[in-house]
Design a protein around this motif. Structure first.
Motif, short mmCIF file in Angstrom:
data_model
loop_
_atom_site.label_atom_id
_atom_site.label_comp_id
_atom_site.label_asym_id
_atom_site.label_seq_id
_atom_site.Cartn_x
_atom_site.Cartn_y
_atom_site.Cartn_z
N ALA A 158 -0.28 45.59 59.96
CA ALA A 158 -0.03 47.00 59.66
C ALA A 158 1.34 47.44 60.17
O ALA A 158 2.06 48.18 59.48
N ARG A 159 1.72 46.99 61.35
CA ARG A 159 3.04 47.33 61.89
C ARG A 159 4.15 46.77 61.01
O ARG A 159 5.15 47.44 60.75
N LYS A 160 3.98 45.53 60.55
CA LYS A 160 4.98 44.92 59.68
C LYS A 160 5.09 45.67 58.36
O LYS A 160 6.20 45.89 57.85
N LEU A 161 3.95 46.06 57.80
CA LEU A 161 3.96 46.77 56.52
C LEU A 161 4.68 48.12 56.65
O LEU A 161 5.47 48.50 55.78
N LEU A 162 4.41 48.83 57.73
CA LEU A 162 5.09 50.11 57.96
C LEU A 162 6.59 49.91 58.12
O LEU A 162 7.40 50.70 57.61
N ARG A 163 6.96 48.83 58.83
CA ARG A 163 8.39 48.56 59.03
C ARG A 163 9.08 48.21 57.72
O ARG A 163 10.19 48.66 57.44
#
Length: 311
Positions: A158-163
């Motif tokens: 999820a963090r990677k997708l937001l980034r």
């Protein structure tokens, strides 16, 4: 080559999904459980033959133990879900994940050996008490650890997708007033300034550190196999300690034969999918990586919570 592996992996997954949707997978699990019971009976006979000194008895026992490990792994289990999910979510190679699958099976056998030796020599536990510990305490601890690993994969994805979304939304927009950019499909670097304005596939992919992989192995190994406990207690009582340990190793190799295939299928599917997306443009692959990680983490977490009886 990746395309072939991906197609084969996808075919395997489709077959498994169809078996599950039609209820046939329950039949496979029941078949594996019946075979486990039959193999366990053969194991007891093999031990008697070994104690009697019959020729070839040790080789026969090791073959039976390997078969038990194989049929044990074919049935429902947390190890396959964890290894397969992590292989799908990580950039780890087939060789590395195959090694992790092998080590996790061997570590599970080692935990059974340690429990039996500690139970017999230190705690003076009976076989029923040791099986109770494995099923009531260590199993729940293993499922909880696996659920946390799944949550970790989900949050990391999820963090990677937001980034990725954030960076791609601002990709080059704030730089056009300063200089022109020359872009090619799949590249996120500006040839004029040399700066990375958006993450590329290398930035979002995670190869899996050895620390993560050790946690993965420990999550599987916490719960010792009850078949290994059964074998070790019997061989201890018969004075066949080393033969029992060899039998547990053979059992672990039987289990590993299934988990290794699971890892290969997952890694092959991931590689083939990303290779296909790269042909359509690097942006698609960059977005697919965190989505795969989220999906794999969610799957691992739900299965573990289901085994805990939470969902």
């Amino acid at each position: 080559m990746l395309r072939v592996i991906s197609l084969l992996s996808f075919a395997v997954i489709v077959v498994v999904v169809l078996l599950w949707a039609t209820g046939a997978l329950n039949g496979v699990a029941a078949w594996a459980a019946d075979w486990q019971r039959d193999v366990q009976t053969s194991m007891a006979r093999g031990l008697r033959a070994l104690r009697a000194g019959e020729p070839g008895a040790l080789l026969a026992l090791l073959t039976i133990c390997f078969s038990y490990g194989f049929f044990h792994a074919v049935g429902p289990g947390h190890g396959k879900v964890l290894i397969g999910g992590y292989s799908l979510a990580s950039k780890a190679t087939m060789w590395r994940m195959s090694l992790v699958a092998l080590l996790s099976s061997l570590a599970q056998g080692l935990s059974a050996i340690l429990l039996v030796f500690a139970g017999v020599l230190v705690l003076n536990l009976t076989r029923q008490q040791m099986v109770g510990l494995a099923e009531d305490w260590f199993a729940d601890a293993s499922y909880a650890a696996i659920a946390l690993i799944g949550l970790y994969l989900l949050l990391r994805g999820a963090r990677k997708l937001l980034r990725v979304k954030k960076n791609q939304a601002h990709d080059h927009d704030n730089h056009h007033d300063h200089h022109d950019h020359d872009h090619h499909a799949g590249h996120s670097h500006c040839h004029e300034c040399g700066h990375a304005h958006a993450p590329d596939l290398h930035d979002v992919e995670a190869a899996g550190s050895w620390r993560e992989l050790l946690v993965l192995i420990a999550g599987v190994a916490i719960r010792p196999c009850t078949g290994a406990l059964f074998l070790l207690v019997l061989t201890w009582q018969m004075g066949l300690v080393w033969q029992g340990i060899f039998g547990v190793v053979a059992m672990a190799l039987g289990t590993a034969s299934v988990t290794i295939v699971t890892a290969l299928v997952a890694v092959g599917l991931r590689g083939g999918l990303l290779a296909g997306l790269l042909e359509g443009g690097g942006t698609l692959a960059v977005r697919a990586v965190p989505l795969l990680e989220i999906a794999a983490g969610l799957m691992v977490m739900l299965v573990a919570l289901g085994l805990l009886g939470v969902v």
